[in-house]
Design a protein around this motif. Structure first.
Motif, PDB file in Angstrom:
ATOM      1  N   VAL A  40       0.843  -1.200   0.000  1.00  0.00           N
ATOM      2  CA  VAL A  40       0.000   0.000   0.000  1.00  0.00           C
ATOM      3  C   VAL A  40       0.876   1.247   0.000  1.00  0.00           C
ATOM      4  O   VAL A  40       1.654   1.478   0.929  1.00  0.00           O
ATOM      5  N   MET A  41       0.753   2.032  -1.040  1.00  0.00           N
ATOM      6  CA  MET A  41       1.468   3.304  -1.126  1.00  0.00           C
ATOM      7  C   MET A  41       0.583   4.389  -0.524  1.00  0.00           C
ATOM      8  O   MET A  41      -0.400   4.808  -1.138  1.00  0.00           O
ATOM      9  N   ALA A  42       0.919   4.808   0.685  1.00  0.00           N
ATOM     10  CA  ALA A  42       0.131   5.833   1.381  1.00  0.00           C
ATOM     11  C   ALA A  42       0.645   7.209   0.977  1.00  0.00           C
ATOM     12  O   ALA A  42       1.786   7.577   1.289  1.00  0.00           O
ATOM     13  N   CYS A  43      -0.179   7.952   0.266  1.00  0.00           N
ATOM     14  CA  CYS A  43       0.231   9.266  -0.238  1.00  0.00           C
ATOM     15  C   CYS A  43       0.057  10.312   0.855  1.00  0.00           C
ATOM     16  O   CYS A  43      -1.068  10.593   1.286  1.00  0.00           O
ATOM     17  N   ILE A  44       1.165  10.894   1.286  1.00  0.00           N
ATOM     18  CA  ILE A  44       1.156  11.819   2.416  1.00  0.00           C
ATOM     19  C   ILE A  44       1.478  13.227   1.926  1.00  0.00           C
ATOM     20  O   ILE A  44       2.587  13.490   1.442  1.00  0.00           O
ATOM     21  N   SER A  45       0.517  14.114   2.053  1.00  0.00           N
ATOM     22  CA  SER A  45       0.689  15.482   1.579  1.00  0.00           C
ATOM     23  C   SER A  45       1.271  16.404   2.640  1.00  0.00           C
ATOM     24  O   SER A  45       1.840  17.443   2.322  1.00  0.00           O
ATOM     25  N   GLY A  46       1.112  16.022   3.901  1.00  0.00           N
ATOM     26  CA  GLY A  46       1.495  16.903   4.999  1.00  0.00           C
ATOM     27  C   GLY A  46       0.283  17.522   5.665  1.00  0.00           C
ATOM     28  O   GLY A  46       0.411  18.309   6.604  1.00  0.00           O
ATOM     29  N   GLY A  47      -0.913  17.128   5.191  1.00  0.00           N
ATOM     30  CA  GLY A  47      -2.153  17.603   5.807  1.00  0.00           C
ATOM     31  C   GLY A  47      -2.642  16.630   6.863  1.00  0.00           C
ATOM     32  O   GLY A  47      -2.186  15.486   6.940  1.00  0.00           O
ATOM     33  N   LYS A  48      -3.614  17.069   7.638  1.00  0.00           N
ATOM     34  CA  LYS A  48      -4.126  16.266   8.764  1.00  0.00           C
ATOM     35  C   LYS A  48      -4.680  14.919   8.320  1.00  0.00           C
ATOM     36  O   LYS A  48      -4.494  13.900   9.000  1.00  0.00           O
ATOM     37  N   ASP A  49      -5.363  14.904   7.174  1.00  0.00           N
ATOM     38  CA  ASP A  49      -6.042  13.690   6.742  1.00  0.00           C
ATOM     39  C   ASP A  49      -5.060  12.584   6.365  1.00  0.00           C
ATOM     40  O   ASP A  49      -5.229  11.430   6.774  1.00  0.00           O
ATOM     41  N   SER A  50      -4.038  12.921   5.598  1.00  0.00           N
ATOM     42  CA  SER A  50      -3.080  11.887   5.191  1.00  0.00           C
ATOM     43  C   SER A  50      -2.239  11.420   6.374  1.00  0.00           C
ATOM     44  O   SER A  50      -1.884  10.234   6.445  1.00  0.00           O
ATOM     45  N   PHE A  51      -1.915  12.312   7.299  1.00  0.00           N
ATOM     46  CA  PHE A  51      -1.213  11.895   8.513  1.00  0.00           C
ATOM     47  C   PHE A  51      -2.051  10.871   9.287  1.00  0.00           C
ATOM     48  O   PHE A  51      -1.548   9.837   9.733  1.00  0.00           O
ATOM     49  N   ALA A  52      -3.336  11.171   9.465  1.00  0.00           N
ATOM     50  CA  ALA A  52      -4.230  10.269  10.206  1.00  0.00           C
ATOM     51  C   ALA A  52      -4.373   8.944   9.482  1.00  0.00           C
ATOM     52  O   ALA A  52      -4.373   7.874  10.105  1.00  0.00           O
ATOM     53  N   MET A  53      -4.492   8.985   8.151  1.00  0.00           N
ATOM     54  CA  MET A  53      -4.626   7.758   7.374  1.00  0.00           C
ATOM     55  C   MET A  53      -3.412   6.862   7.580  1.00  0.00           C
ATOM     56  O   MET A  53      -3.544   5.648   7.822  1.00  0.00           O
ATOM     57  N   LEU A  54      -2.215   7.443   7.495  1.00  0.00           N
ATOM     58  CA  LEU A  54      -1.000   6.662   7.684  1.00  0.00           C
ATOM     59  C   LEU A  54      -0.959   6.062   9.081  1.00  0.00           C
ATOM     60  O   LEU A  54      -0.642   4.872   9.250  1.00  0.00           O
ATOM     61  N   ASP A  55      -1.293   6.864  10.069  1.00  0.00           N
ATOM     62  CA  ASP A  55      -1.293   6.415  11.462  1.00  0.00           C
ATOM     63  C   ASP A  55      -2.205   5.202  11.640  1.00  0.00           C
ATOM     64  O   ASP A  55      -1.823   4.179  12.234  1.00  0.00           O
ATOM     65  N   ILE A  56      -3.416   5.295  11.111  1.00  0.00           N
ATOM     66  CA  ILE A  56      -4.407   4.223  11.302  1.00  0.00           C
ATOM     67  C   ILE A  56      -4.039   2.986  10.484  1.00  0.00           C
ATOM     68  O   ILE A  56      -4.214   1.849  10.940  1.00  0.00           O
ATOM     69  N   LEU A  57      -3.527   3.180   9.274  1.00  0.00           N
ATOM     70  CA  LEU A  57      -3.115   2.034   8.468  1.00  0.00           C
ATOM     71  C   LEU A  57      -2.001   1.243   9.166  1.00  0.00           C
ATOM     72  O   LEU A  57      -2.010   0.008   9.177  1.00  0.00           O
ATOM     73  N   LEU A  58      -1.048   1.956   9.756  1.00  0.00           N
ATOM     74  CA  LEU A  58       0.034   1.281  10.467  1.00  0.00           C
ATOM     75  C   LEU A  58      -0.496   0.549  11.695  1.00  0.00           C
ATOM     76  O   LEU A  58      -0.039  -0.553  12.027  1.00  0.00           O
ATOM     77  N   SER A  59      -1.485   1.153  12.354  1.00  0.00           N
ATOM     78  CA  SER A  59      -2.094   0.508  13.518  1.00  0.00           C
ATOM     79  C   SER A  59      -2.816  -0.769  13.110  1.00  0.00           C
ATOM     80  O   SER A  59      -2.695  -1.806  13.775  1.00  0.00           O
ATOM     81  N   LEU A  60      -3.562  -0.711  12.014  1.00  0.00           N
ATOM     82  CA  LEU A  60      -4.277  -1.894  11.532  1.00  0.00           C
ATOM     83  C   LEU A  60      -3.316  -2.965  11.034  1.00  0.00           C
ATOM     84  O   LEU A  60      -3.558  -4.161  11.204  1.00  0.00           O
ATOM     85  N   TYR A 188     -15.322   6.483   5.475  1.00  0.00           N
ATOM     86  CA  TYR A 188     -16.377   6.480   6.492  1.00  0.00           C
ATOM     87  C   TYR A 188     -16.083   7.438   7.643  1.00  0.00           C
ATOM     88  O   TYR A 188     -16.827   7.465   8.629  1.00  0.00           O
ATOM     89  N   CYS A 189     -15.012   8.210   7.530  1.00  0.00           N
ATOM     90  CA  CYS A 189     -14.600   9.116   8.617  1.00  0.00           C
ATOM     91  C   CYS A 189     -15.050  10.549   8.333  1.00  0.00           C
ATOM     92  O   CYS A 189     -14.979  11.012   7.196  1.00  0.00           O
ATOM     93  N   ARG A 190     -15.506  11.238   9.378  1.00  0.00           N
ATOM     94  CA  ARG A 190     -15.906  12.633   9.259  1.00  0.00           C
ATOM     95  C   ARG A 190     -14.712  13.555   9.475  1.00  0.00           C
ATOM     96  O   ARG A 190     -13.829  13.287  10.290  1.00  0.00           O
ATOM     97  N   GLU A 191     -14.702  14.664   8.767  1.00  0.00           N
ATOM     98  CA  GLU A 191     -13.585  15.608   8.870  1.00  0.00           C
ATOM     99  C   GLU A 191     -13.445  16.175  10.278  1.00  0.00           C
ATOM    100  O   GLU A 191     -12.335  16.359  10.773  1.00  0.00           O
ATOM    101  N   LYS A 192     -14.560  16.445  10.941  1.00  0.00           N
ATOM    102  CA  LYS A 192     -14.488  17.009  12.286  1.00  0.00           C
ATOM    103  C   LYS A 192     -13.748  16.076  13.242  1.00  0.00           C
ATOM    104  O   LYS A 192     -13.034  16.539  14.140  1.00  0.00           O
ATOM    105  N   ASP A 193     -13.909  14.774  13.054  1.00  0.00           N
ATOM    106  CA  ASP A 193     -13.205  13.810  13.900  1.00  0.00           C
ATOM    107  C   ASP A 193     -11.716  13.782  13.572  1.00  0.00           C
ATOM    108  O   ASP A 193     -10.878  13.643  14.471  1.00  0.00           O
ATOM    109  N   LEU A 194     -11.378  13.930  12.306  1.00  0.00           N
ATOM    110  CA  LEU A 194      -9.974  13.944  11.907  1.00  0.00           C
ATOM    111  C   LEU A 194      -9.270  15.202  12.402  1.00  0.00           C
ATOM    112  O   LEU A 194      -8.082  15.160  12.751  1.00  0.00           O
TER     113      LEU A 194
END
Length: 298
Positions: A40-60, A188-194
């Motif tokens: 899985v190539m996780a594309c990280i822009s430096g924004g909150k959403d991609s940081f959170a995605m990477l964090d959760i993918l690594l956790s899973l 399935y994630c809301r922006e306010k939660d991210l």
């Protein structure tokens, strides 16, 4: 107990993390986003959403019943003032393999788009082409993007209002040339939660100087509209998202999805019960024609 109470803050963080992780896991499962031995190539822009995605993918990844790899990739578009050391330092601090792609798409966009016009369309096309090509070079089988539910709903209305088509951003997509598969684990994630999650995690957020300051973006207008709707009726954005998972082609108007032209009456089967079907006819003109019992018609 105050809002800043450490114990309460920890409980809120744990609850939020659990909720986001569950939503990502559910999206991955619903759309079969990640499979055995995927890269899985996780594309990280430096924004909150991609940081959170990477964090959760690594956790899973650490607890998933299947084996897969996660590689962080950032496209450095050579925007003036971009802090080039931030992302490499972050990736190394969490011990994730990563690549930084150096490609001056910033100059291309600035040379092609007149001042004051939105740059997102061209910028996204250049990014997409670069990332698709790089995914093949490193053997990535999935390209993970950080779009969330709000992004998807906003895109739905952007396409309706400005493109006259009913489409959004699917949770899983095969590229037009069929050589890459894009996944959106945050669907399935809301922006306010991210936003709250990023505040807890204190990610080193990098603003986008190319488009982030464009106040005239059509997406910002859509975001404002949806925000107003959400305030009036909480849960509306969620319901809109659910609607694109529950599509009825017969109730729309696309002749390529449903054959409206050849519809014919078929009264050979059992008749369904209609609500209020026993009519009372009082029209004077009706007396001039043969009476038909609308209830007993066979």
């Amino acid at each position: 107990m105050t809002q800043t109470d450490p114990k309460k803050a920890k409980l809120e963080y744990n609850k939020l993390q659990k909720n986001l992780r569950a939503n990502v896991g559910r999206a991955i499962n619903d759309y079969n986003m990640i499979e055995e031995n995927d890269v899985v190539m996780a594309c990280i822009s430096g924004g909150k959403d991609s940081f959170a995605m990477l964090d959760i993918l690594l956790s899973l990844k650490a607890s998933a019943p299947i084996d897969f790899e996660v590689i962080a990739v950032n496209l450095d578009q050579k925007q003036p003032g971009f802090p080039e050391d931030v992302l490499p330092n972050y990736f190394e601090s969490i011990n994730v393999p990563y690549y930084i792609i150096d490609k001056d798409t910033y100059s291309v966009v600035k040379s092609k788009i007149p001042e004051g016009k939105t740059t997102c369309g061209l910028c996204s096309r250049l990014r997409r082409g670069t990332l698709y090509s790089f995914a093949e070079k490193i053997g990535a089988t999935k390209i993970a993007l950080g779009h969330h539910m709000d992004d998807i709903v906003e895109t739905l209305f952007l396409n309706m209002f400005h493109g006259a088509n009913l489409s959004a951003m699917p949770p899983k997509l095969r590229s037009d040339d069929q050589r890459n598969i894009v996944i959106r684990p945050l669907s399935y994630c809301r922006e306010k939660d991210l936003i709250r999650f990023a505040e807890y995690k204190e990610y080193p957020i990098i603003p986008c100087n190319l488009c982030g300051s464009q106040e005239n973006l059509q997406r910002q207008a859509i975001k404002g509209m949806l925000s107003g709707w959400e305030k009036e009726q909480p849960g509306r954005i969620y319901n809109i998202f659910k609607s694109i998972q529950n599509v009825s082609p017969t109730q729309l108007a696309d002749t390529s999805l449903y054959n409206f032209s050849d519809l014919q009456i078929d009264r050979t089967g059992d008749k369904q019960e209609y609500a209020f079907e026993e009519e009372v006819v009082s029209s004077t003109s009706f007396d001039d024609v043969q009476y038909i019992n609308v209830v007993e018609v066979n």
